[in-house]
Design a protein around this motif. Structure first.
Motif, PDB file in Angstrom:
ATOM      1  N   ALA A 160      42.990  49.384  48.906  1.00 24.55           N
ATOM      2  CA  ALA A 160      42.305  48.280  48.224  1.00 24.55           C
ATOM      3  C   ALA A 160      41.356  48.909  47.214  1.00 24.55           C
ATOM      4  O   ALA A 160      40.776  49.970  47.464  1.00 24.55           O
ATOM      5  N   ASP A 161      41.201  48.256  46.058  1.00 21.95           N
ATOM      6  CA  ASP A 161      40.358  48.827  45.018  1.00 21.95           C
ATOM      7  C   ASP A 161      39.990  47.748  44.013  1.00 21.95           C
ATOM      8  O   ASP A 161      40.433  46.602  44.141  1.00 21.95           O
ATOM      9  N   GLU A 162      39.202  48.128  43.026  1.00 20.77           N
ATOM     10  CA  GLU A 162      38.832  47.186  41.972  1.00 20.77           C
ATOM     11  C   GLU A 162      38.657  47.926  40.658  1.00 20.77           C
ATOM     12  O   GLU A 162      38.503  49.154  40.625  1.00 20.77           O
ATOM     13  N   TRP A 163      38.667  47.151  39.583  1.00 23.71           N
ATOM     14  CA  TRP A 163      38.515  47.671  38.226  1.00 23.71           C
ATOM     15  C   TRP A 163      37.818  46.583  37.424  1.00 23.71           C
ATOM     16  O   TRP A 163      38.086  45.393  37.610  1.00 23.71           O
ATOM     17  N   THR A 164      36.939  46.970  36.517  1.00 24.20           N
ATOM     18  CA  THR A 164      36.249  46.016  35.659  1.00 24.20           C
ATOM     19  C   THR A 164      36.427  46.445  34.211  1.00 24.20           C
ATOM     20  O   THR A 164      36.308  47.630  33.884  1.00 24.20           O
ATOM     21  N   GLY A 165      36.716  45.480  33.348  1.00 22.92           N
ATOM     22  CA  GLY A 165      36.895  45.773  31.936  1.00 22.92           C
ATOM     23  C   GLY A 165      37.158  44.503  31.161  1.00 22.92           C
ATOM     24  O   GLY A 165      36.971  43.403  31.663  1.00 22.92           O
ATOM     25  N   ASP A 166      37.634  44.656  29.924  1.00 18.29           N
ATOM     26  CA  ASP A 166      37.901  43.487  29.094  1.00 18.29           C
ATOM     27  C   ASP A 166      39.286  43.518  28.448  1.00 18.29           C
ATOM     28  O   ASP A 166      39.633  42.659  27.654  1.00 18.29           O
ATOM     29  N   ASP A 167      40.117  44.484  28.820  1.00 20.23           N
ATOM     30  CA  ASP A 167      41.450  44.624  28.245  1.00 20.23           C
ATOM     31  C   ASP A 167      42.492  44.339  29.329  1.00 20.23           C
ATOM     32  O   ASP A 167      42.641  45.101  30.282  1.00 20.23           O
ATOM     33  N   PHE A 168      43.210  43.243  29.180  1.00 19.24           N
ATOM     34  CA  PHE A 168      44.181  42.827  30.183  1.00 19.24           C
ATOM     35  C   PHE A 168      45.364  43.784  30.262  1.00 19.24           C
ATOM     36  O   PHE A 168      45.907  44.010  31.348  1.00 19.24           O
ATOM     37  N   ASN A 169      45.759  44.361  29.154  1.00 24.08           N
ATOM     38  CA  ASN A 169      46.842  45.348  29.176  1.00 24.08           C
ATOM     39  C   ASN A 169      46.411  46.613  29.903  1.00 24.08           C
ATOM     40  O   ASN A 169      47.195  47.211  30.641  1.00 24.08           O
TER      41      ASN A 169
END
Length: 90
Positions: A13-22
């Motif tokens: 399980a993990d997570e990522w934060t950003g603004d680029d859907f690709n």
């Protein structure tokens, strides 16, 4: 800005934060792909997993996921043992 969280049952399980859907889709593909590669599944089963479970979820991020997040809603998609959730960042 949005947050992507994912769980691969009994593996990761993990997570990522950003603004680029690709980029989010690429990160998911890389991270889940690495977990699948390290899982001990034979190559045919790994290919099946990637095509049946990972691809539909990954591909949904840039269209349905993006549309939901850009309107202020969350988005989730599950396929087999994989669950991905996108939420707008506050």
């Amino acid at each position: 800005m949005f947050k992507m969280t994912w769980a691969l049952v009994a593996e990761h399980a993990d997570e990522w934060t950003g603004d680029d859907f690709n980029e989010a889709a690429a990160v998911l593909n890389e991270e889940v792909g690495a977990a699948v590669s390290a899982s001990g599944m034979n190559p045919e089963v790994q290919t099946h997993f990637r095509e049946t479970f990972l691809a539909p979820v990954r591909d949904g991020i840039a269209d349905a996921g993006k549309a939901a997040v850009e309107t202020g809603h969350g988005w989730d998609k599950a396929a087999g043992p994989l669950l991905v959730v996108l939420t707008p960042a506050a």
